[in-house]
Structure formats: structure tokens, C-alpha cells
Enzyme design. Structure first.
Site, short mmCIF file in Angstrom:
data_model
loop_
_atom_site.label_atom_id
_atom_site.label_comp_id
_atom_site.label_asym_id
_atom_site.label_seq_id
_atom_site.Cartn_x
_atom_site.Cartn_y
_atom_site.Cartn_z
N ASP A 59 0.85 -1.20 0.00
CA ASP A 59 0.00 0.00 0.00
C ASP A 59 0.88 1.24 0.00
OD1 ASP A 59 -1.98 -1.77 0.69
OD2 ASP A 59 -1.97 -1.20 2.81
N1 URA Z 1 -1.17 -5.83 3.95
C1 URA Z 1 -1.53 -4.53 4.00
O1 URA Z 1 -2.49 -4.18 4.65
N2 URA Z 1 -0.79 -3.67 3.30
C2 URA Z 1 0.26 -4.00 2.57
O2 URA Z 1 0.90 -3.15 1.94
C3 URA Z 1 0.64 -5.35 2.53
C4 URA Z 1 -0.10 -6.25 3.24
#
Ligand code: URA
Length: 254
Positions: A119
Site C-alpha cells: 500500500d
Molecule cells: N497488507 C496490508 O495491509 N498492506 C500491505 O501493503 C501489505 C499487506
């Protein structure tokens, strides 16, 4: 026989030379490895010294660990900073992984791409490669390698939380569970936890912890399989070392 090998030598290249060029050992030491039966090509232990191979297509293992002999393949660890999008190009000009890669790497081969995604608000280890087969397997649900995350959450962690997360929590797109869960640090009003998961659904760690009442306010991916972020600084790239690349191949059966 591929073009490259056939142009240089229609019979291929001597195995000890290929091993030496891949940085495994000197030619002399590579001959010893072969004599000791520690080298296999395409699944068979090499018994003779004069063996020639096509470096572009031969699958070579030393002591059971895959050795990358193709010079055009790159395997990199990137510490993605917070606020950077997991794309190689962003149409809206927002900061993206590609900004850190362009001009810093010249692989001379196919372009690099990211393996899976983080993310925009998550930082940590993102693998980059131009090896399509490895990247495909690393992100394929049937091979999903373990990924380790450190999450800062508010409050105090109840004793049974690990058990609940290991058993699985129903999310809107199905059950999500962790392989392991560890309380790393408990501060007043805040806890640091480590989770290991095999899966890669979008925002899965945030959604999972939200669902059990612990919304994440900082999330860092610290490892993918046996490759660790360690103290690599945000925004930096480093080439994976041979054991790290070998461990990724092993994890996905290559
Ligand atoms: N889980 C999440 O919530 N975000 C990420 O970037 C990777 C795994």
C-alpha cells in the site's frame, strides 16, 4: 541452444567457466565442486568434467541451491518509503517505485518490475526483478511465500489475539489468517506486533487487524521468504545475494 551460446560456441560453455562467471567459485574450485558431485544441471548430478551447458537455459544447482547464471537477470531489494506508490510509472506524477529505479539500474535486459505490491502508506521490503517466471510464482496463490510485517497498533494486546488470528478472521472477501503472531513491544497505549502471512490480498494486514479492533497506524514489511529488510534505508535498492536468490527459487520450486 540459445542464440547467445550458439554464437559464441555451438557446443555451449564449460560448466566450470559458467560457475566461475556467476561468482560461485574460481574455475579450479568449481571443478572440485563438480568432482564432489555437488553440481547438477537440469536436475541431474554432473558426473563428467568436460560438461558444456547453455548458460541461457541450463538450470544449475550447487548443493541443491539454484544458481543464477544468466547475466541479464536482476534481483533487487527495495525499501519502499511511505507515500510511494507501487507502480513503475504514475500517470499523475505521484511518487512511485519507478522513480527510484530509473537511471539507477541498467540491467541491459528486460525491464524491472515489482513483485506484488505494498500500500502507499505501507513501507518496507519490495522485491524487484526482470525474471518473469520467478515473479509470477512468487505472487501466485499456489506458491505464496511467507511475508513478515511489523505493525504498530493502539492499545494493549489481549492474550488470545494470536490464537484468534491464527484460527482466521472472516473478511469481506473470505477468511484471512496468520501463520504466526508475536508481541514485540508493549508501550503505554501502543503495541508493536509481528505477523507472518502467506497470502497477498490487498490491504490484508490492515483489514485483518481492523477486524479484530486494532487499526494499524504504521505497517512495515520486514521480510519476504528468507529475504530480510534488515537495516536497509528507505528509498534504497540493493542486489540480493546468491543465497537470497537461491532461497526464493527454492520457495517456489524452481
Ligand atoms: N497488507 C496490508 O495491509 N498492506 C500491505 O501493503 C501489505 C499487506
Amino acid at each position: 541452444m540459445s542464440d547467445r551460446a550458439s554464437k559464441t560456441d555451438p557446443q555451449g560453455v564449460r560448466l566450470q567457466k559458467v560457475l566461475a562467471q556467476a561468482g560461485i567459485a574460481s574455475r579450479r574450485a568449481a571443478e572440485d565442486l563438480i568432482a564432489q558431485g555437488r553440481v547438477s544441471v537440469d536436475g541431474k548430478v554432473v558426473g563428467e568434467m568436460g560438461r558444456r551447458v547453455d548458460p541461457d537455459s541450463a538450470v544449475i544447482h550447487v548443493d541443491g541451491v539454484r544458481v543464477v547464471v544468466r547475466e541479464d537477470l536482476s534481483y533487487l531489494a527495495f525499501h519502499k518509503p511511505i507515500g510511494v506508490h507501487t507502480t513503475m510509472h504514475d500517470d499523475q506524477g505521484r511518487p512511485c517505485v519507478g522513480d527510484y529505479v530509473r537511471n539507477k539500474t541498467d540491467t541491459g535486459g528486460p525491464r524491472l518490475f515489482h513483485v506484488g505490491r505494498l500500500d502507499v502508506e505501507t513501507e518496507g521490503l519490495l522485491l524487484l526483478t526482470n525474471d518473469g517466471e520467478l515473479a509470477h510464482r512468487l505472487t501466485h496463490p499456489s506458491y505464496e511465500v511467507a511475508k513478515t510485517y511489523l505493525a504498530d497498533v493502539p492499545g494493549t494486546i489481549p492474550k488470545d489475539l494470536g490464537k484468534r488470528l491464527r484460527a482466521g478472521v472472516e473478511l469481506e472477501d473470505g477468511l484471512a489468517k496468520v501463520d504466526s503472531f508475536k508481541l514485540v513491544d508493549a508501550l503505554p497505549g501502543q503495541s508493536l506486533i509481528e505477523l507472518v502471512l502467506h497470502e497477498g490480498r490487498n490491504h490484508v494486514v490492515r483489514r485483518l487487524l481492523d477486524a479484530v479492533g486494532f487499526p494499524v497506524f504504521r505497517l512495515v514489511r520486514t521480510a519476504v521468504g528468507e529475504v530480510r529488510l534488515g537495516n536497509q534505508r528507505p528509498g534504497t535498492l540493493r542486489p540480493l545475494n546468491r543465497p537470497e536468490v537461491g532461497s526464493l527459487f527454492s520457495a517456489v520450486g524452481l
